[in-house]
Write an enzyme that holds these catalytic residues in place. Structure first.
Site, PDB file in Angstrom:
ATOM      1  N   CYS A   1       0.828  -1.214   0.000  1.00  0.00           N
ATOM      2  CA  CYS A   1       0.000   0.000   0.000  1.00  0.00           C
ATOM      3  C   CYS A   1       0.863   1.265   0.000  1.00  0.00           C
ATOM      4  O   CYS A   1       1.574   1.521   0.968  1.00  0.00           O
ATOM      5  CB  CYS A   1      -0.904  -0.065   1.232  1.00  0.00           C
ATOM      6  SG  CYS A   1      -1.618   1.488   1.761  1.00  0.00           S
TER       7      CYS A   1
ATOM      8  N   CYS B   1       0.188   3.839   2.748  1.00  0.00           N
ATOM      9  CA  CYS B   1       0.678   3.332   4.038  1.00  0.00           C
ATOM     10  C   CYS B   1       2.121   3.756   4.283  1.00  0.00           C
ATOM     11  O   CYS B   1       2.521   3.998   5.420  1.00  0.00           O
ATOM     12  CB  CYS B   1       0.569   1.813   4.098  1.00  0.00           C
ATOM     13  SG  CYS B   1      -1.126   1.214   4.044  1.00  0.00           S
TER      14      CYS B   1
END
Length: 99
Positions: A24, A27
């Site tokens: 991600c 993230c």
């Protein structure tokens, strides 16, 4: 891990949990934000990261459907849960509010 996670969030010290995934991109941004937040709050709260691919049961337990998701616990009680990237000021204020 589930038992250990429960012990961590049940502690007196507030805990900010970053649910993330290695694949991600947002993230990764959240991770660098959290480093700064840690510097800002010091020992006021514990900050931990949970990889949803390694610990899907914990992610499911708290209804994490997208990453990053930030949760905040105090003495085992979920006080905050929100998906998306959070900025330094928002997270620092959140910790100060609940600590």
């Amino acid at each position: 891990m589930s038992q250990k996670f429960q012990e961590i969030i049940d502690s007196e010290r507030p805990v900010l949990v970053d649910f993330f995934a290695t694949w991600c991109q947002p993230c990764k941004v959240q991770s660098s934000v959290l480093n700064t937040v840690k510097e800002n709050v010091g020992e006021a709260a514990r900050i931990i990261k949970i990889d949803i691919d390694q610990y899907p049961a914990i992610a499911n337990q708290f209804g994490v459907r997208s990453v990053p998701t930030i949760t905040f616990f105090k003495q085992g009680e979920l006080l905050y849960k929100e998906s998306g990237v959070h900025d330094v000021n928002t997270l620092t204020q959140l910790i100060k509010l609940y600590s």
